[in-house]
Design an enzyme around this catalytic site. Structure first.
Site, mmCIF file in Angstrom:
data_model
loop_
_atom_site.group_PDB
_atom_site.id
_atom_site.type_symbol
_atom_site.label_atom_id
_atom_site.label_comp_id
_atom_site.label_asym_id
_atom_site.label_seq_id
_atom_site.Cartn_x
_atom_site.Cartn_y
_atom_site.Cartn_z
ATOM 1 N N ASP A 329 0.600 -1.219 0.348
ATOM 2 C CA ASP A 329 -0.393 0.149 -0.485
ATOM 3 C C ASP A 329 0.959 1.243 -0.103
ATOM 4 O O ASP A 329 1.735 1.186 0.731
ATOM 5 C CB ASP A 329 -1.124 0.069 1.508
ATOM 6 N N GLU A 354 1.489 0.261 -5.036
ATOM 7 C CA GLU A 354 1.168 1.076 -5.357
ATOM 8 C C GLU A 354 2.329 2.381 -5.807
ATOM 9 O O GLU A 354 3.049 2.902 -4.847
ATOM 10 C CB GLU A 354 -0.256 1.775 -4.762
#
Length: 644
Positions: A329, A354
């Site tokens: 994340d 990400e």
């Protein structure tokens, strides 16, 4: 009053520790305790009979061991007892479990002494992880433990629990497979689970009262108790999660964990700050906590003991739970050296994240794992948001459109995704608005997706941008998006339920919305069964044909060419399958995003139609055409050159 600003401290002067024995470890004869707390003056260890209440029945002080460590050994069998630490660094900090706590009681208030071996389900020693010969062979399916089974339509008994994902043969009210059997039927290779480590905002004693995705970490090495049948006994959650992994592996499906090493739910009150104040977090020039996560703090991954902690944590999940990969994340908060260390320590595991942050960071972008730096991270992939927005429109704008919803003159951005964000000499990068250069060094560094847990579901986004579209037109757009994902180079990633047009009723940020919004409505599988079958066939097509999953950039550059004339609203290309071991020797792939039929020219020779809209033909069944082919509106067509 403690000063929670740290610009007066040089954290590089803190001692490093390289040992692998940090934490609390049980044997029948003794329990060993060791922590790293270089600023501590006193470290007190407390034992309890209960995981949330009652007074400590035993207290002792740890002894300083050098390199900032403190330790003790308790003689006797303390299995099933709970513990906390309290540190004094000049003043007393809060009572918490240790930062390495691998087993905790209800709501993570206290650590638990446990026997790892007793948490192994029957046959765990024979658990076999699916073999992935190359990362581009993966087809990833993202889901949330609770969403997956909580709906009455799931037919699953252990709703919202780890065990719900182990049940085979569950069916919807309409009689169709749900849950694990659905995953096997669909054909995906990996399940990506939203965070399963212990997070804060769901009360494990009343799990149905609140919902959360889990991006609010409390303990990184312990499992979330709301997903267990008994949240009070930490060993139960461990055993039940191992059963989940075992069930998926038995179905030849790998397990990827979503991990959140960019921030913690608490800042001042976190286990890190109650152990070594300030060290685990980046600070702004004024000494306050930096906030690239958008959640009030960001971990200082570049510091030796933070990096060590993250690597140790990931290795624990990989070794103890046999997981097959990790999704990071806000990976753009992490520094490049830490991500390289992770890659080196976890060979063979699928790693992606990400490539961005939620806010600015005091660490310069050139040192962080953002998308533009992915080529510096061999073996680690980033999400291709360029392709996502090219297909369905800007993710944050309700009315914006993309290729599948009828936007013309932005086809170069679609080609960018088809080529897995690697450099291709035929792509005009000046026309790719979101990225003017290719950012992936290799196709396995690109995760192609069109929807995930964040923002609108694909169905909802298309509905908002095309409000007058009929149900049939909506189905076609979803199918076209799936066709583009599953035939493009790189690694395809599907949002759970996308294959039967999942909706969240137009909610775009459902991280704490109720089950009525987030649950997967398995009855939609019957309603949109043609969409499910289409995705099923696409996945099978990808598995059968290596031309759609080339393993090297040079192969894509040499064997994928945009070989036909450009027509507005279409994207087309040719694949030299013979050179990459495909039994389809010469392939033409055409996508029509327009709302009308298009006559499209073909290269020289005769071609057999293998896919035309919803129809997938056997090798000898498709129509043979030459010179041109008629593309139906909002569809994919695949042709293969015939011999002679």
């Amino acid at each position: 009053m403690r000063d929670w600003k740290f610009n007066h401290i040089d954290f590089s002067t803190y001692p490093d520790y390289t040992g692998s024995d940090l934490g609390v470890f049980w044997t029948p004869e003794k329990t060993s305790v060791k922590i790293w707390a270089p600023t501590a003056k006193i470290v007190e260890f407390r034992l309890y009979k209960d995981g949330e209440s009652g007074e400590a029945f035993y207290k002792t002080q740890l002894l300083a061991n050098g390199d900032g460590t403190w330790s003790t050994v308790l003689t006797g069998d303390y299995e099933g007892k709970f513990y906390t630490l309290r540190i004094n660094d000049g003043e007393w900090l809060d009572e918490t479990p240790d930062i390495y706590a691998r087993c905790v009681g209800v709501n993570g208030l206290r650590g638990m002494v446990f026997s790892p071996e007793k948490t192994n389900p029957d046959g765990w020693e024979n658990d076999s992880q699916p073999k992935l010969t190359h990362f581009t062979n993966a087809v990833i399916y993202e889901t949330h433990v609770r969403d997956f089974s909580v709906s009455e339509s799931s037919g699953i008994q252990n709703k919202a629990k780890f065990l719900g994902m182990t049940e085979e043969g569950a069916r919807s009210p309409e009689g169709l497979f749900t849950g694990l059997s659905h995953l096997k039927e669909l054909g995906i290779t990996h399940v990506h689970l939203l965070p399963v480590n212990d997070f804060f905002t769901v009360d494990e004693e009343k799990p149905s009262e609140k919902y959360n995705w889990g991006y609010d970490p409390l303990h990184y090495n312990s499992l979330e108790g709301s997903y267990a049948t008994d949240p009070y006994n930490g060993a139960v959650r461990i055993k039940e999660f191992k059963k989940l992994v075992q069930a998926l592996h038995s179905a030849e499906i790998g397990v990827v964990l979503d991990v959140v090493y960019n921030h913690t739910y608490f800042a001042k009150e976190s286990v890190f700050n109650q152990s070594v104040p300030g060290y685990f977090y980046r600070q702004k020039p004024d000494g306050s906590f930096a906030n690239a996560s958008g959640c009030g703090n960001e971990l200082a991954t570049e510091r030796f003991m933070v990096r060590k902690y993250i690597v140790d944590s990931l290795k624990y999940w990989a070794e103890e739970f046999h997981v097959d990969g990790f999704r990071f994340d806000l990976m753009g908060v992490c520094d490049l050296e830490t991500m390289r260390a992770i890659r080196n320590e976890l060979p063979g595991l699928l790693l992606y994240g990400e490539g961005w942050t939620a806010d600015s960071s005091p660490m310069a972008e050139e040192f962080r794992a953002v998308k533009k730096n992915i080529s510096k991270l061999p073996g680690i992939a980033a999400f291709n948001d360029d392709f996502r927005d090219a297909l369905k429109g800007d993710h944050g704008s309700k009315k914006s459109k993309g290729f599948v919803s009828g936007l013309d003159l932005h086809e170069e951005a679609v080609k960018f995704g088809v080529a897995a964000a690697v450099h291709h000499p035929q792509i005009v990068y000046d026309y790719v608005e979101s990225s003017h250069v290719a950012w992936a060094g290799q196709p396995a560094q690109c995760i192609n997706y069109v929807a995930c847990h964040d923002n609108y579901t694909l169905w909802d986004k298309l509905k908002l941008s095309c409000p007058k579209s009929s149900d049939e037109e909506m189905r076609k757009m979803v199918k076209l998006a799936g066709a583009l994902l599953l035939t493009s180079q790189g690694i395809p990633f599907l949002h759970s339920g996308m294959e039967f047009c999942r909706t969240k009723g137009g909610h775009h940020n459902s991280y704490k919305s109720p089950d009525s919004v987030n649950q997967i409505d398995w009855s939609r599988k019957k309603e949109y069964y043609d969409v499910f079958e289409y995705f099923q066939k696409l996945i099978q097509l990808r598995k059968q044909h290596p031309a759609f999953r080339m393993t090297d950039t040079s192969r894509i550059q040499e064997n994928l060419s945009f070989c036909t004339e450009y027509k507005i609203g279409t994207v087309s290309y040719c694949l030299n399958g013979d050179e990459v071991g495909d039994f389809w020797k010469n392939i033409v792939v055409l996508f029509n995003g327009s709302r009308k039929e298009v006559s499209h020219s073909l290269p020289d020779g005769k071609f057999r139609i293998m896919v035309n809209g919803d129809e997938f033909f056997e090798e000898s069944q498709g129509e043979v055409v030459s010179k041109e082919v008629v593309l139906t509106p909002v569809s994919m067509t695949i042709l293969v050159k015939t011999e002679g």
